[in-house]
Each structure stands twice: as C-alpha cells, then as structure tokens.
Design a protein around this motif. Structure first.
Motif, PDB file in Angstrom:
ATOM      1  N   GLY A  55       4.661  -1.825   7.547  1.00  0.00           N
ATOM      2  CA  GLY A  55       4.783  -0.762   6.554  1.00  0.00           C
ATOM      3  C   GLY A  55       6.211  -0.415   6.198  1.00  0.00           C
ATOM      4  N   THR A  56       7.098  -1.408   6.238  1.00  0.00           N
ATOM      5  CA  THR A  56       8.490  -1.155   5.891  1.00  0.00           C
ATOM      6  C   THR A  56       8.983  -2.203   4.897  1.00  0.00           C
ATOM      7  N   ILE A  57      10.115  -1.882   4.271  1.00  0.00           N
ATOM      8  CA  ILE A  57      10.864  -2.852   3.484  1.00  0.00           C
ATOM      9  C   ILE A  57      12.173  -3.074   4.218  1.00  0.00           C
ATOM     10  N   ALA A  58      12.364  -4.288   4.725  1.00  0.00           N
ATOM     11  CA  ALA A  58      13.605  -4.629   5.415  1.00  0.00           C
ATOM     12  C   ALA A  58      14.630  -5.092   4.380  1.00  0.00           C
ATOM     13  N   ILE A  59      15.824  -4.523   4.426  1.00  0.00           N
ATOM     14  CA  ILE A  59      16.883  -4.893   3.488  1.00  0.00           C
ATOM     15  C   ILE A  59      17.931  -5.707   4.243  1.00  0.00           C
ATOM     16  N   LEU A  60      18.084  -6.968   3.844  1.00  0.00           N
ATOM     17  CA  LEU A  60      19.039  -7.881   4.466  1.00  0.00           C
ATOM     18  C   LEU A  60      20.204  -8.110   3.524  1.00  0.00           C
ATOM     19  N   ASN A  61      21.425  -8.100   4.058  1.00  0.00           N
ATOM     20  CA  ASN A  61      22.584  -8.382   3.216  1.00  0.00           C
ATOM     21  C   ASN A  61      22.694  -9.889   2.973  1.00  0.00           C
ATOM     22  N   PRO A  62      23.617 -10.350   2.113  1.00  0.00           N
ATOM     23  CA  PRO A  62      23.708 -11.785   1.810  1.00  0.00           C
ATOM     24  C   PRO A  62      24.060 -12.667   3.006  1.00  0.00           C
ATOM     25  N   GLN A  63      24.464 -12.062   4.112  1.00  0.00           N
ATOM     26  CA  GLN A  63      24.732 -12.830   5.336  1.00  0.00           C
ATOM     27  C   GLN A  63      23.509 -12.872   6.262  1.00  0.00           C
ATOM     28  N   GLY A  64      22.401 -12.231   5.835  1.00  0.00           N
ATOM     29  CA  GLY A  64      21.187 -12.238   6.634  1.00  0.00           C
ATOM     30  C   GLY A  64      21.113 -11.136   7.676  1.00  0.00           C
ATOM     31  N   GLU A  65      22.028 -10.185   7.613  1.00  0.00           N
ATOM     32  CA  GLU A  65      22.035  -9.081   8.578  1.00  0.00           C
ATOM     33  C   GLU A  65      21.164  -7.930   8.071  1.00  0.00           C
ATOM     34  N   GLN A 103      10.781   3.061   5.355  1.00  0.00           N
ATOM     35  CA  GLN A 103       9.412   3.312   5.810  1.00  0.00           C
ATOM     36  C   GLN A 103       8.534   3.720   4.634  1.00  0.00           C
ATOM     37  N   MET A 104       7.457   2.975   4.429  1.00  0.00           N
ATOM     38  CA  MET A 104       6.484   3.317   3.407  1.00  0.00           C
ATOM     39  C   MET A 104       5.353   4.138   4.036  1.00  0.00           C
ATOM     40  N   LYS A 105       4.458   4.642   3.219  1.00  0.00           N
ATOM     41  CA  LYS A 105       3.327   5.422   3.737  1.00  0.00           C
ATOM     42  C   LYS A 105       2.214   4.510   4.243  1.00  0.00           C
ATOM     43  N   GLY A 106       1.917   3.462   3.476  1.00  0.00           N
ATOM     44  CA  GLY A 106       0.936   2.483   3.909  1.00  0.00           C
ATOM     45  C   GLY A 106       1.563   1.452   4.831  1.00  0.00           C
ATOM     46  N   LYS A 107       0.728   0.590   5.412  1.00  0.00           N
ATOM     47  CA  LYS A 107       1.207  -0.406   6.366  1.00  0.00           C
ATOM     48  C   LYS A 107       1.242  -1.824   5.807  1.00  0.00           C
ATOM     49  N   LYS A 108       0.327  -2.136   4.871  1.00  0.00           N
ATOM     50  CA  LYS A 108       0.215  -3.511   4.401  1.00  0.00           C
ATOM     51  C   LYS A 108       0.983  -3.692   3.092  1.00  0.00           C
ATOM     52  N   THR A 109       2.299  -3.732   3.217  1.00  0.00           N
ATOM     53  CA  THR A 109       3.187  -3.920   2.065  1.00  0.00           C
ATOM     54  C   THR A 109       3.106  -5.375   1.617  1.00  0.00           C
ATOM     55  N   SER A 110       2.648  -5.603   0.367  1.00  0.00           N
ATOM     56  CA  SER A 110       2.414  -6.983  -0.063  1.00  0.00           C
ATOM     57  C   SER A 110       3.487  -7.533  -1.003  1.00  0.00           C
ATOM     58  N   ASN A 111       4.124  -6.678  -1.806  1.00  0.00           N
ATOM     59  CA  ASN A 111       5.165  -7.200  -2.691  1.00  0.00           C
ATOM     60  C   ASN A 111       5.980  -6.060  -3.274  1.00  0.00           C
ATOM     61  N   ILE A 112       7.040  -6.434  -3.992  1.00  0.00           N
ATOM     62  CA  ILE A 112       8.005  -5.443  -4.443  1.00  0.00           C
ATOM     63  C   ILE A 112       8.627  -5.902  -5.763  1.00  0.00           C
ATOM     64  N   VAL A 136       6.426  -0.810  -4.722  1.00  0.00           N
ATOM     65  CA  VAL A 136       5.854  -1.576  -3.617  1.00  0.00           C
ATOM     66  C   VAL A 136       4.333  -1.494  -3.685  1.00  0.00           C
ATOM     67  N   THR A 137       3.660  -2.642  -3.615  1.00  0.00           N
ATOM     68  CA  THR A 137       2.201  -2.673  -3.595  1.00  0.00           C
ATOM     69  C   THR A 137       1.708  -2.591  -2.155  1.00  0.00           C
ATOM     70  N   LEU A 138       0.676  -1.778  -1.932  1.00  0.00           N
ATOM     71  CA  LEU A 138       0.129  -1.530  -0.595  1.00  0.00           C
ATOM     72  C   LEU A 138      -1.334  -1.947  -0.554  1.00  0.00           C
ATOM     73  N   GLN A 139      -1.651  -2.968   0.246  1.00  0.00           N
ATOM     74  CA  GLN A 139      -3.013  -3.475   0.267  1.00  0.00           C
ATOM     75  C   GLN A 139      -3.982  -2.560   1.009  1.00  0.00           C
ATOM     76  N   ASN A 141      21.475  -8.331  -1.954  1.00  0.00           N
ATOM     77  CA  ASN A 141      20.719  -7.889  -0.788  1.00  0.00           C
ATOM     78  C   ASN A 141      19.244  -8.236  -1.001  1.00  0.00           C
ATOM     79  N   LEU A 142      18.595  -8.710   0.051  1.00  0.00           N
ATOM     80  CA  LEU A 142      17.217  -9.178  -0.037  1.00  0.00           C
ATOM     81  C   LEU A 142      16.272  -8.144   0.564  1.00  0.00           C
ATOM     82  N   TYR A 143      15.295  -7.705  -0.240  1.00  0.00           N
ATOM     83  CA  TYR A 143      14.313  -6.701   0.177  1.00  0.00           C
ATOM     84  C   TYR A 143      13.027  -7.425   0.566  1.00  0.00           C
ATOM     85  N   VAL A 144      12.657  -7.344   1.839  1.00  0.00           N
ATOM     86  CA  VAL A 144      11.541  -8.106   2.387  1.00  0.00           C
ATOM     87  C   VAL A 144      10.412  -7.150   2.776  1.00  0.00           C
ATOM     88  N   THR A 145       9.204  -7.385   2.243  1.00  0.00           N
ATOM     89  CA  THR A 145       8.070  -6.545   2.625  1.00  0.00           C
ATOM     90  C   THR A 145       7.580  -6.967   4.003  1.00  0.00           C
TER      91      THR A 145
END
Length: 305
Positions: free
Chosen positions: A243-253, A259-268, A280-283, A234-238
């Motif tokens: 301000g979220t981490i989107a989790i995509l399965n191996p089929q891209g769904e 939901q994070m507290k900050g908005k500018k999620t830069s990496n994980i 998660v780093t928050l700029q 599963n792919l975790y996308v900042t």
C-alpha cells in the motif's frame, strides 16, 4: 516613545520571518498525503491504466465491469468511456502522439488503439506468442514497450512495439515482468519483476534498442506493479500489498515511501494543473487515490511542450 516606535516598525519583520519559517512545514504536510479521488467500488478489482490527457481526464480500465474503460475527471467524477471488443480486457494504458489511447489487452494478446474522438477501436499490434500484455511505457516518438508476464510460471517477456505496430521480442525468460517505464532523457528503460522483486535498468537507444542490463533496485518484501518517472528521473514504484509508492532516485536509492489508504496499489500516472498530482489505482478498493508531489510527471512535462 522612541522605543515603541522601533518596536512597531520591527514587528512586521518578526511576523514575516515567522511565516517564512513555518511555511515549509505546512507545504510538507500537503505533499505526499494520500486522499480519495473517487468513491470505492466504481471499478472492478482489475482497475489499472491509468493515463491522463491534456485536459486532465484520467482513463482507467474496468469501470464497473471487466472489458471497459472509464473516464475520471480531475474532480473525481467517473463515467463509462468505452466498451472493448468481446474477448478483450484492458490493463496498462498510454496516450499516443495523436492523443488516442493505446491499451494493453491481456486476454486478446493485443495492444489496442482507441480513437478518443470517435471511440472506434482497432488492433495496433497482435502476437499469439504474447502471454498477457500487461503494462506499457512510451517514448516521445511513439515507440512502446510492453511487459508480458506469465503468472502461472512466474516468468515473463519484454516487447517493443514500433509506431507501425510491429512487435519485437526484446527479452524472454525473465521473471514476472510487470511495471515498465522510460527515463526523461529516454536513455534508460526500467522493467520490474513482481514476484522476484527486482527492478532492472537497460541502456536505451533512440531506435528503442536495449543493452547493458543491470539491477537497479531490489525490494525485500511485498510485490510491485506499475511504475512512472517524474521530470527529474525519480521512479515511482507501486508496492502491491504494502500500500505504498516507493520513490527511487536515478541512482536506485530509496528516497521515501508514500502511504496510501488501500493496500493493492496497481498503477500510477501524473496529472493535475501542474502535472504534480499522482493518481494511484487501488485494486482492493476499486478506486483512485491521489497525492501531491514536488515534481511533475515525465510524460506530462513533454506533452505540455
């Protein structure tokens, strides 16, 4: 008398059943819930990285000032780890097979190597044709992939860095390349384009060659930055700005968004006792948040083995 005897004998069974049915809900509340790992403003707005060593320490760029790397303990205690050479500014970090840091140096057009024991810094790879080396992904054997955006033109490139530091341009004339990651079986490479909101997938060979480019997922709004896989692919996308981490399965769904507290999620990055803590780093906050997941991170799993 017999009635009371049966009642009290069965009572523990009812109690156990109640606890069993409630426990998944209690566990679910603990998963995917953001909490603060560090205080605000310990890092600059250029906070990025992050990479976790076997001891659970997290290495993150731009501690207190640009051109530095900070070290954060699993308890959130942060300190200066090293200053980079003048003219260098770190972005993505990965830990190589020897346990040292490889750092994308976007102002110096380098990939730097930092010896964690001596803190000596050397140039692992350099090319003047690089725009701004941004994020890094690593294969088990130590082959790196480096995203290379040119923000002013909303374009980007993708490079491979072999273990001897040789750089190979894999693709040019892309969108704004940013997050990059390898699947657990090392048969797929993922690259995202922050401005265009595309996540691309490529077939990946054991030598680090790519082919069969295809659209893996497209978002409709906000931006993207770093990405990491868990051990099941599963792919975790900042989602930068959302301000979220989107989790995509191996089929891209899309499976869920955290939901994070900050908005500018830069990496994980993944770490923690079982590799199931996502950092998660928050700029906008200059800090690190964390949440618990169901699965360990890809790199954490193979490094433990």
């Amino acid at each position: 008398m017999r009635y009371y005897f049966y009642f009290f004998c069965l009572l523990p069974l009812f109690s156990c059943q109640k606890a069993t049915t409630e426990s998944p809900k209690e566990i679910e509340k603990e998963l995917f819930q953001a909490s603060d790992l560090t205080a605000d403003s310990l890092f600059t707005s250029g906070i990025e990285g992050p990479a976790t060593d076997k001891a659970g320490n997290i290495y993150i760029v731009n501690f207190n000032e640009q051109g530095t790397i900070g070290k954060v303990s699993p308890k959130g205690e942060a300190e200066l780890f090293v200053r980079l050479p003048e003219g260098s500014t770190g972005n993505g970090i990965r830990i190589n097979p020897e346990g040292n840091l490889w750092v994308a140096d976007y102002t110096g057009h380098n990939v730097l190597e930092v010896d964690v024991s001596t803190k000596a810094i050397s140039i692992h790879a350099h090319n003047d044709e690089m725009n701004q080396p941004n994020d890094l992904a690593i294969m088990k054997k130590g082959i790196l992939f480096c995203s290379d955006p040119k923000w002013g033109d909303s374009t980007g490139q993708l490079w491979r860095v072999d273990t001897d530091g040789t750089l190979s341009l894999l693709e040019e004339n892309m969108g704004t390349t940013n997050g990059v990651e390898v699947s657990p079986d090392e048969k797929t490479l993922y690259v995202n384009e922050s401005i265009q909101l595309n996540v691309w997938a490529y077939d990946l060979s054991v030598e680090g060659e790519i082919s069969n480019k295809r659209l893996f997922h497209k978002f409709e709004d906000h931006g993207m930055d770093g990405m990491r896989c868990d051990e099941q692919g599963n792919l975790y996308v900042t989602r930068y700005g959302k301000g979220t981490i989107a989790i995509l399965n191996p089929q891209g769904e899309l499976l869920r968004e955290v939901q994070m507290k900050g908005k500018k999620t830069s990496n994980i990055a993944f770490g923690g006792p079982e590799g199931k803590t996502a950092y998660v780093t928050l700029q906008d906050r200059g800090s690190v948040e964390s949440f618990e997941t169901e699965l360990a991170g890809r790199e954490w799993s193979w490094r433990q083995k």
